[in-house]
Design an enzyme around this catalytic site. Structure first.
Site, PDB file in Angstrom:
ATOM      1  N   GLU A  96       0.809  -1.226   0.000  1.00 23.91           N
ATOM      2  CA  GLU A  96       0.000   0.000   0.000  1.00 23.91           C
ATOM      3  C   GLU A  96       0.838   1.271   0.000  1.00 23.91           C
ATOM      4  O   GLU A  96       0.460   2.268  -0.620  1.00 23.91           O
ATOM      5  CB  GLU A  96      -0.963  -0.002   1.186  1.00 23.91           C
ATOM      6  CG  GLU A  96      -2.148  -0.951   1.018  1.00 23.91           C
ATOM      7  CD  GLU A  96      -1.821  -2.399   1.341  1.00 23.91           C
ATOM      8  OE1 GLU A  96      -0.703  -2.656   1.833  1.00 23.91           O
ATOM      9  OE2 GLU A  96      -2.674  -3.276   1.121  1.00 23.91           O
TER      10      GLU A  96
ATOM     11  N   HIS B 104     -10.964  -5.369   8.042  1.00 23.41           N
ATOM     12  CA  HIS B 104     -11.887  -5.364   6.914  1.00 23.41           C
ATOM     13  C   HIS B 104     -13.170  -4.616   7.226  1.00 23.41           C
ATOM     14  O   HIS B 104     -14.054  -4.536   6.387  1.00 23.41           O
ATOM     15  CB  HIS B 104     -12.230  -6.798   6.506  1.00 23.41           C
ATOM     16  CG  HIS B 104     -11.050  -7.613   6.092  1.00 23.41           C
ATOM     17  ND1 HIS B 104     -10.212  -8.200   6.993  1.00 23.41           N
ATOM     18  CD2 HIS B 104     -10.559  -7.908   4.866  1.00 23.41           C
ATOM     19  CE1 HIS B 104      -9.263  -8.853   6.342  1.00 23.41           C
ATOM     20  NE2 HIS B 104      -9.441  -8.679   5.052  1.00 23.41           N
TER      21      HIS B 104
END
Lengths: 325, 353
Positions: A60, A129
């Site tokens: 990321e 998540h």
């Protein structure tokens, strides 16, 4: 007009942006062949090629850093980080560099990129998540932070974000991706960032929320109506910039406010909204402002999600208490 | 308390420089380029020394990190790069900014935090940036900028502009995740980017080998990304120039990234607060004997350049540094209003549009 859900509306917006401007690129984990973990970018690589719809490694910091560099080189990257929890490895890039380069370089360059982050609970996947940590982005000067809750807004605000000269954190409520459908006009349309949406008008209490919690808050308004309480529901849509005028006008009228978010309570964006409201209209308030939020704990596994996420009953109860003051 | 090198790094075996490669005198580098590099070496050296003097006079507030002793790397690359190439540097970035042609007075004024600085006193020592010179910023949190250089390289590749992005960083950067993310991304996408590790043997206050799994922090990692390990003498501008020329040509030809480890030594400490006492004395003195400037002076004399020509360059640089210093000192302090400008594209920092 076509009936679209939020995922389809975002796909439509990306399709239009890629078609209109050859500088627009889409990058992220699995966004190409697979169409992304939520299939939001489905079909785009076939139409625009692997050099513009780019499958990145799970890295990321690399994704956001490269996107920043692309923006420096004149491109308009739209990056996807798969979940809120996956955005933290890129936080250094976002906070230390992307958000500041305009100021540090005295306007000589900037990082006008869009970082799409699916966020929030309701999918039973716990922690990384499911989190809703928008406040770690709203706290950072130089960023804009927006959260659409309808297909129309998802399309219009994404296109506005791509046009925007500042870096935009574009939060997508995962559990609404396919839960809300509406007719969305064809073609290019933009919904300006920084305008709240009055979802439902009311007279007795103002319920302020954003993102996926618009659904539960709307349900709470129905419960309240059954008990004779008329609730106004405002969807902020844009946290930075914030449409404080719409909020202030509503709370001056109702005299009562309840702020609803699924993020943890302490230091959440609700605290900022409450502080601004008391600065703007303390003496119009008939009762203290209340917050209905997620708890100050780790986002739980599926079987405990309903204990964590504010539901319509919790929201309605808080509004009822506010009415009893 | 134990008194061995594991506890006191000053007691460790010194890591000594390799001898000068005298064959480089015969390298195919034209004299104008070499004289240009000689001038640049002096500019960087005298600028950094002046910056240090200005700290001592308390005119530079906050911290600063000098490239004293390490000037040959920025110099060699500066001479080899095309004007429209991109540079990304770290907090130790004065040399890289000047090597791309940043105005010395504006750079000095920025160190002093004055309004006439290249960033109006907003960036300071650690963030020197000059887009007009391809100097795309100094990044004080290490590693991130390697990824950013990749993005700029991607854009160059997409625009077919022939530009190359060059990212400079220290040995310490090789242990942060973004370094590895960047190397992998550059390799899989064959980007026109050159990563230049300035290995000055110390990660801030700690010997790099104490905290690194391989002996050469950058070159030792190259094979993991399918790259050739390239080790160069970072104290020899000719060696750096040749390595830079090769890597830049490779990038421009579409043959992908390079990772260069240029071995050098910091004459001083990590920052102005650091006297560098954790280093063995024999190591410090040996590297002082490998200072790039006297070596290059000798090489140019050996190539037949008259002493008078070299001393004229030195005087010219000394005058330029004096002029830059006067320019900087004459600048005004920024007003409070400058705090609130240039946060968003509308020019301000308002919470709302």
């Amino acid at each position: 007009m076509t009936v679209r859900n939020i995922a389809q509306a975002i796909n439509d917006a990306l399709d239009l942006a890629l078609a209109k401007d050859s500088d627009v690129v889409v990058m992220g984990e699995d966004v190409g062949r697979t169409g992304g973990v939520f299939r939001v970018t489905d079909g785009l690589r076939d139409r625009y090629g692997a050099d513009r719809v780019i499958d990145s490694p799970v890295a990321e910091s690399g994704i956001v850093g490269v996107g920043f560099g692309m923006a420096v080189g004149g491109l308009k990257p739209v990056l996807e980080l798969q979940f809120m929890g996956f955005s933290y490895p890129a936080y250094d890039q976002v906070v230390n560099h992307v958000a500041r380069i305009r100021n540090r370089s005295r306007h000589r360059f900037s990082a006008p990129l869009v970082i799409r982050i699916p966020y929030g609970g309701g999918i039973g996947a716990a922690e990384h998540h499911s989190e809703s940590m928008e406040a770690i982005y709203t706290h950072v000067p130089g960023l804009k932070v927006v959260v659409p809750a309808t297909p129309y807004d998802a399309k219009g605000m994404l296109l506005a974000a791509i046009e925007d000269p500042d870096p935009v954190i574009f939060l997508e409520p995962i559990r609404l991706y396919r839960a809300v459908k509406e007719e969305v006009p064809e073609g290019w349309l933009t919904q300006p960032l920084g305008e709240a949406r009055v979802e439902r008008e009311g007279e007795d209490v103002t319920l302020i929320t954003w993102g996926a919690m618009t659904k539960e808050t709307r349900e709470a308004a129905v419960l309240l109506e059954e008990n004779g309480i008329s609730a106004e529901v405002i969807d902020l849509r844009s946290l930075v910039p914030l449409d404080i005028e719409t909020l202030t006008e509503s709370v001056q009228r109702t005299g009562r406010a309840v702020i609803v978010h699924e993020a943890p309570r302490t230091g959440g964006f609700g605290a900022e909204v409450a502080a601004l409201l008391q600065e703007n209209c303390l003496f119009d308030l008939a009762a203290p402002i209340r917050r209905v939020t997620g708890w100050d704990t780790v986002f739980p596994l599926k079987r405990s999600e309903h204990h964590y996420l504010p539901g319509a009953a919790r929201i309605a109860a808080a509004a009822t208490q506010v009415m009893e003051v | 308390m134990p008194t061995d090198g594991r506890y006191d790094y000053a007691l460790r075996e010194p890591r000594l420089p390799r001898p000068v490669d005298t064959t480089l005198a015969g390298a195919a580098i034209d004299l104008d380029t070499r004289l240009g590099m000689y001038q640049r070496l002096h500019e960087l050296r005298q600028f950094e020394k002046r910056a240090y003097d200005l700290f001592l006079q308390n005119l530079v507030k906050g911290t600063s990190h000098l490239s004293l002793g390490m000037e040959a790397i920025a110099t060699g690359f500066g001479a080899a790069m095309r004007p429209d190439d991109y540079t990304f540097a770290t907090y130790r970035g004065h040399a890289h900014a000047l090597a791309r042609g940043m105005d010395m007075g504006q750079a000095m004024a920025e160190l002093l935090g004055r309004e006439n600085g290249v960033l109006g006193g907003k960036g300071g020592s650690m963030h020197l940036t000059d887009v007009s010179k391809g100097m795309m910023g100094s990044y004080a949190i290490i590693g991130a900028h390697l990824c950013v250089a990749n993005g700029a390289a991607w854009s160059a590749q997409m625009r077919k502009s022939g530009q190359v992005a060059v990212a400079f960083f220290g040995d310490g950067t090789t242990n942060i995740g973004a370094f590895h993310e960047a190397l992998n991304l550059a390799a899989i996408w064959k980007l026109p980017v050159v990563f230049v590790c300035e290995n000055n043997l110390y990660m801030e206050y700690t010997p790099i080998d104490v905290v690194t799994a391989v002996g050469n922090p950058a070159a030792g990692r190259a094979s993991a990304y399918g790259l050739e390990p390239v080790l160069v003498d970072g104290n020899d501008p000719d060696a750096v120039f040749l390595a830079a020329r090769t890597a830049l040509a490779r990038a421009r030809a579409g043959d992908g990234p390079s990772l260069i480890e240029a071995v050098t030594y910091r004459s001083g400490g990590h920052s102005r607060a650091d006297p560098g006492k954790y280093r063995p004395e024999r190591e410090v003195s040996a590297w002082a004997g490998r200072d790039p400037i006297p070596m290059y002076h000798q090489r140019l004399l050996g190539l037949g350049t008259p002493e008078a020509r070299l001393s004229a360059i030195e005087r010219q640089v000394a005058d330029a540094v004096d002029t830059a210093t006067e320019f900087a000192k004459a600048g005004r302090e920024p007003g409070e209003g400058s705090l609130h400008t240039e946060v968003y594209a509308d020019g301000g920092s308002k919470w709302r549009n």
